[in-house]
Scaffold this motif. Structure first.
Motif, PDB file in Angstrom:
ATOM      1  N   CYS A   1      -0.458  23.287 -16.040  1.00  0.00           N
ATOM      2  CA  CYS A   1      -1.548  22.880 -15.141  1.00  0.00           C
ATOM      3  C   CYS A   1      -2.907  22.989 -15.844  1.00  0.00           C
ATOM      4  N   PHE A   2      -3.799  22.057 -15.534  1.00  0.00           N
ATOM      5  CA  PHE A   2      -5.145  22.045 -16.139  1.00  0.00           C
ATOM      6  C   PHE A   2      -6.202  22.691 -15.237  1.00  0.00           C
ATOM      7  N   SER A   3      -5.806  23.062 -14.021  1.00  0.00           N
ATOM      8  CA  SER A   3      -6.816  23.484 -13.043  1.00  0.00           C
ATOM      9  C   SER A   3      -7.869  22.397 -12.848  1.00  0.00           C
ATOM     10  N   CYS A   4      -7.432  21.139 -12.905  1.00  0.00           N
ATOM     11  CA  CYS A   4      -8.399  20.039 -12.832  1.00  0.00           C
ATOM     12  C   CYS A   4      -8.817  19.750 -11.392  1.00  0.00           C
ATOM     13  N   GLY A   5      -8.056  20.276 -10.421  1.00  0.00           N
ATOM     14  CA  GLY A   5      -8.451  20.109  -9.024  1.00  0.00           C
ATOM     15  C   GLY A   5      -8.049  18.784  -8.401  1.00  0.00           C
ATOM     16  N   THR A   6      -7.430  17.904  -9.182  1.00  0.00           N
ATOM     17  CA  THR A   6      -7.039  16.599  -8.637  1.00  0.00           C
ATOM     18  C   THR A   6      -6.149  16.755  -7.403  1.00  0.00           C
ATOM     19  N   CYS A   7      -5.180  17.690  -7.489  1.00  0.00           N
ATOM     20  CA  CYS A   7      -4.245  17.848  -6.369  1.00  0.00           C
ATOM     21  C   CYS A   7      -4.985  18.240  -5.087  1.00  0.00           C
ATOM     22  N   ASN A   8      -6.039  19.031  -5.192  1.00  0.00           N
ATOM     23  CA  ASN A   8      -6.840  19.381  -4.011  1.00  0.00           C
ATOM     24  C   ASN A   8      -7.598  18.173  -3.492  1.00  0.00           C
ATOM     25  N   LEU A   9      -8.265  17.484  -4.417  1.00  0.00           N
ATOM     26  CA  LEU A   9      -9.214  16.456  -3.991  1.00  0.00           C
ATOM     27  C   LEU A   9      -8.525  15.228  -3.418  1.00  0.00           C
ATOM     28  N   VAL A  10      -7.278  14.965  -3.836  1.00  0.00           N
ATOM     29  CA  VAL A  10      -6.568  13.812  -3.287  1.00  0.00           C
ATOM     30  C   VAL A  10      -5.798  14.182  -2.022  1.00  0.00           C
TER      31      VAL A  10
ATOM     32  N   GLN B   1      -0.610  11.925  -8.396  1.00  0.00           N
ATOM     33  CA  GLN B   1      -1.902  11.867  -9.086  1.00  0.00           C
ATOM     34  C   GLN B   1      -2.040  12.929 -10.172  1.00  0.00           C
ATOM     35  N   CYS B   2      -1.230  13.983 -10.123  1.00  0.00           N
ATOM     36  CA  CYS B   2      -1.291  15.016 -11.179  1.00  0.00           C
ATOM     37  C   CYS B   2      -0.802  14.403 -12.480  1.00  0.00           C
ATOM     38  N   THR B   3      -1.599  14.534 -13.542  1.00  0.00           N
ATOM     39  CA  THR B   3      -1.227  13.871 -14.796  1.00  0.00           C
ATOM     40  C   THR B   3      -0.064  14.573 -15.481  1.00  0.00           C
ATOM     41  N   VAL B   4       0.281  15.801 -15.066  1.00  0.00           N
ATOM     42  CA  VAL B   4       1.447  16.462 -15.644  1.00  0.00           C
ATOM     43  C   VAL B   4       2.551  16.648 -14.593  1.00  0.00           C
TER      44      VAL B   4
ATOM     45  N   PHE C   1       0.851  -1.193   0.000  1.00  0.00           N
ATOM     46  CA  PHE C   1       0.000   0.000   0.000  1.00  0.00           C
ATOM     47  C   PHE C   1       0.881   1.236   0.000  1.00  0.00           C
ATOM     48  N   ARG C   2       0.644   2.113  -0.992  1.00  0.00           N
ATOM     49  CA  ARG C   2       1.400   3.356  -1.069  1.00  0.00           C
ATOM     50  C   ARG C   2       0.427   4.506  -0.986  1.00  0.00           C
ATOM     51  N   ALA C   3       0.681   5.420  -0.065  1.00  0.00           N
ATOM     52  CA  ALA C   3      -0.240   6.542   0.115  1.00  0.00           C
ATOM     53  C   ALA C   3      -0.412   7.315  -1.192  1.00  0.00           C
ATOM     54  N   SER C   4       0.673   7.517  -1.938  1.00  0.00           N
ATOM     55  CA  SER C   4       0.572   8.370  -3.144  1.00  0.00           C
ATOM     56  C   SER C   4      -0.304   7.723  -4.212  1.00  0.00           C
ATOM     57  N   ALA C   5      -0.440   6.381  -4.152  1.00  0.00           N
ATOM     58  CA  ALA C   5      -1.250   5.672  -5.153  1.00  0.00           C
ATOM     59  C   ALA C   5      -2.684   5.459  -4.665  1.00  0.00           C
ATOM     60  N   ASN C   6      -3.063   6.182  -3.627  1.00  0.00           N
ATOM     61  CA  ASN C   6      -4.394   6.062  -3.023  1.00  0.00           C
ATOM     62  C   ASN C   6      -5.123   7.389  -3.238  1.00  0.00           C
ATOM     63  N   PRO C   7      -5.925   7.485  -4.321  1.00  0.00           N
ATOM     64  CA  PRO C   7      -6.492   8.801  -4.655  1.00  0.00           C
ATOM     65  C   PRO C   7      -7.463   9.366  -3.622  1.00  0.00           C
ATOM     66  N   VAL C   8      -8.120   8.523  -2.854  1.00  0.00           N
ATOM     67  CA  VAL C   8      -9.044   9.057  -1.843  1.00  0.00           C
ATOM     68  C   VAL C   8      -8.508   8.707  -0.449  1.00  0.00           C
ATOM     69  N   PRO C   9      -7.875   9.681   0.216  1.00  0.00           N
ATOM     70  CA  PRO C   9      -7.248   9.387   1.513  1.00  0.00           C
ATOM     71  C   PRO C   9      -8.276   8.970   2.563  1.00  0.00           C
ATOM     72  N   PRO C  10      -7.841   8.227   3.584  1.00  0.00           N
ATOM     73  CA  PRO C  10      -8.796   7.675   4.549  1.00  0.00           C
ATOM     74  C   PRO C  10      -9.619   8.738   5.274  1.00  0.00           C
ATOM     75  N   GLY C  11      -9.017   9.923   5.515  1.00  0.00           N
ATOM     76  CA  GLY C  11      -9.739  10.965   6.237  1.00  0.00           C
ATOM     77  C   GLY C  11     -10.986  11.438   5.502  1.00  0.00           C
TER      78      GLY C  11
END
Ligand code: SF4
Ligand code: SF4
Lengths: 258, 359
Positions: free
Chosen positions: B248-257, B339-342, B60-70
């Motif tokens: 950056c795409f402003s896709c919000g992935t970095c915030n949501l993960v 998780q950021c695609t770029v 288990f790697r935290a960085s490969a877990n898009p939805v953190p437990p919290g």
């Protein structure tokens, strides 16, 4: 008096109107609140005044443009229903070719020539280019997607009936991927258009194991240059990249949007 | 408080057994190369392989877990309250609080630290009853990391590696199994009757584990979190923001993960059949999203990706640490970079800022 709503179809597969009929679980509740005054899928009447007009399909011929202006003139609110009405969908790709070239490719040289000389065939020739509704008239709301998303339709309708503003977020499909708990398509070594595509679909394609091909259209500030570079870095040829973007977003690419 | 010893097998069997009574979450494979905190079911593939260097797919790697437990404490789309307009036009409100007992197990120190920071934020000012109700009914089982999960990790550089506070049970991998430390009453109640053997040499075992820990642990940063806060305060005009956000795409992935992001949006949902009734829901939002800083009239007070990146990084290293009097609110899990695609990595941004600021 109950608000009068109407549905119209231009050039489309009518899949959005079918998606609408899929709302059968709430249709009876809906009929309590509104009068459906025009709906070719289910009714044959017409109405001089409409409160909310839902229009499916893109505009290809001047006669359709006139019809659209007529609907606009008798409607208080006008909603573009689905990808064809919002951004020209797959058919906008034909804008890359001349009308004669298109006709010839589909119907052969005989019909291509006849359409240019025979007045009876003139309406076919009057096909100019594929246009989304907003190029011709003021569009109040857009329900994107191929087909449109039932939940979004219901949300918009409820909000309009209540007189409040609909809540449509202008952000990427990635947001909904995270909400769905999906693994990113790029993590399995494939590519996706989610980062530059309007959300609202609950990332349905990715949630079912596919990728996002952008049927909801490009976001207003889509960073296409960065996305192109990423697709190249992932080994896609220029031709494949172009095909991927043009599948649903041809009109936006040509308009220089974003 | 008590400490026990259990074999890994014994622990996982016990967890499965416990999951039959109480909704329990544990990291499990997601797709081809990711992980999710999923419900533990009788046939769930539970693994602790990462503690003895299993294959990367198993670990288990935290960085490969898009939805953190919290995030289980603030699920997207949750109902905050229901409302109803009575025939006289008066509005009535009915709060909705989730008080179902839950167990979240398999939490790494970075994510535990994140939950601890969220506890502070959600209790400060106007406390958030929805978060706090779930949190109060949730038992956390965390574990120590003796090796970083992967090349994305920098938890030690931001002071998250030693986190224990907030856990009810804390596990440390041993040569002969697991050291199970009880850190709270809730934890004590949970392990009662588990059949683990009492441990009499806890201190010696912890010292052994400390000796096993990788050094340096994960990626180092060239400055302390406090120094970084200072550098950030004067960085508004730095070219770093533009350079790191052009793609950056402003896709919000970095915030949501992110395990410490908690921004949300609310909306009302009204039932067509009963237009006088409805519910207010909230869902995740993020400061990288293009419409986040838009206000009435369409004005955007943070237009462009560079301004948004600056805000995101400053929230983690400068604004929240100062406002909450804590350390860094970036816990170094490496999720946003992975998780950021770029590949826009908050670690690279911060390192670049520090290096350009000079000695
Ligand atoms: S799969 Fe596509 S939509 Fe989902 S997070 Fe990845 S890039 Fe975004
Ligand atoms: S930094 Fe990456 S993950 Fe964050 S918004 Fe930009 S592209 Fe998306």
């Amino acid at each position: 008096m109950k608000p009068r709503i109407a549905f119209f179809d231009m050039a489309s597969c009518e899949g959005c109107q079918l998606a609408l009929l899929d709302c059968e679980d709430i249709f009876l509740d809906l009929l309590e609140l509104v009068d459906i005054v025009e709906f070719r899928e289910a009714l044959s009447e017409t109405s001089p005044r409409i409160d909310i007009a839902f229009i499916e399909g893109s505009i290809h011929r001047e006669m359709d443009a006139d019809r659209l202006r007529g609907i606009r003139a008798r409607s208080r609110l006008l909603v573009a229903l689905g990808a064809c009405a919002c951004n020209g969908n797959v058919q906008a790709r034909s804008n890359l070719y001349s009308p004669a070239g298109n006709l010839g490719a589909v119907y052969g040289p005989g019909d291509r020539d006849r359409v240019q000389t025979d007045p009876e065939w003139w309406p076919l020739w009057a096909h100019t280019r594929v246009r989304p509704l907003r190029e011709l008239v003021r569009v109040d709301y857009e329900l994107r997607g191929c087909p449109m998303v039932k939940e979004e339709f219901l949300h918009l309708l409820k909000r309009l009936l209540l007189g409040s503003l609909p809540h449509t977020a202008a952000h990427a499909v990635c947001v909904e991927c995270k909400q769905q708990g999906n693994e990113c398509v790029f993590e399995r070594g494939e590519t996706c258009m989610g980062q530059i595509t309007w959300a609202g679909c609950h990332a349905i394609c990715i949630s079912h194991g596919y990728r996002c091909d952008g049927c909801r259209g490009l976001l207003p500030d889509a960073n296409l240059a960065a996305h192109r570079a990423l697709m190249r870095a992932r080994g896609l040829s220029e031709e494949t990249i172009e095909d991927r973007y043009r599948l649903f977003c041809s009109h936006e690419i040509d308009r220089g949007r974003p | 408080m008590d400490a026990f010893l259990a074999s890994k097998r014994q622990f996982l069997d016990w967890l499965r057994h416990t999951a039959a009574d109480t909704e329990t979450f544990f990291p499990q494979p997601l797709g081809e190369a990711s992980f999710q905190f999923a419900r533990v079911r009788p046939d769930s593939p539970l693994r602790l392989e990462d503690w003895d260097s299993g294959t990367p797919r198993e670990a288990f790697r935290a960085s490969a877990n898009p939805v953190p437990p919290g995030k289980l404490l603030s699920p997207p789309g949750e109902t905050l309250f229901r409302f109803r307009r009575d025939p006289d036009g008066r509005l009535e409100f009915f709060p909705v609080l989730d008080d179902a007992p839950r167990i979240i197990a398999g939490i790494r120190p970075c994510d535990l630290h994140a939950i601890h920071l969220l506890d502070g934020i959600q209790s400060a000012g106007v406390p958030d009853p929805h978060y706090l109700s779930r949190r109060g009914h949730t038992t956390l089982i965390a574990h120590d990391c003796l090796q970083p999960c992967d090349e994305h990790c920098f938890c030690d550089a931001v002071g998250a590696l030693r986190q224990r506070q907030g856990a009810d049970l804390f596990l440390t991998p041993m040569e002969d199994g697991l050291l199970v430390e009880v850190l709270s009453e809730k934890g004590a109640a949970l392990v009662e009757g588990a059949g683990f053997s009492p441990c009499g040499d806890r201190e010696a075992r912890l010292a052994w584990a400390e000796g096993q820990r990788a050094r340096p642990f994960g990626r180092p940063l060239p400055a302390s979190p406090e120094a970084i806060a200072g550098i950030l305060a004067g960085s508004g005009a730095s070219p770093v923001w533009r350079e790191h956000s052009e793609r950056c795409f402003s896709c919000g992935t970095c915030n949501l993960v992110c395990p410490t992001c908690y921004c949300f949006d609310v909306s009302d949902d009204i039932d067509l059949a009963a237009p006088a009734e409805g519910r207010r829901c909230r869902t995740w939002d993020g400061c990288m999203l293009p419409d986040f800083a838009q206000v009435a009239g369409g004005h955007d007070f943070r237009p462009g990706t560079a301004a948004r990146q600056h805000h995101r990084v400053a929230r983690k290293f400068q604004y929240l640490p100062r406002q909450m009097a804590t350390g860094s609110h970036c816990v170094g899990c490496g999720r946003c970079g992975h998780q950021c695609t770029v590949d826009i990595d908050i670690y690279d941004i911060v390192k670049d800022l520090v290096e350009r600021a000079g000695p």
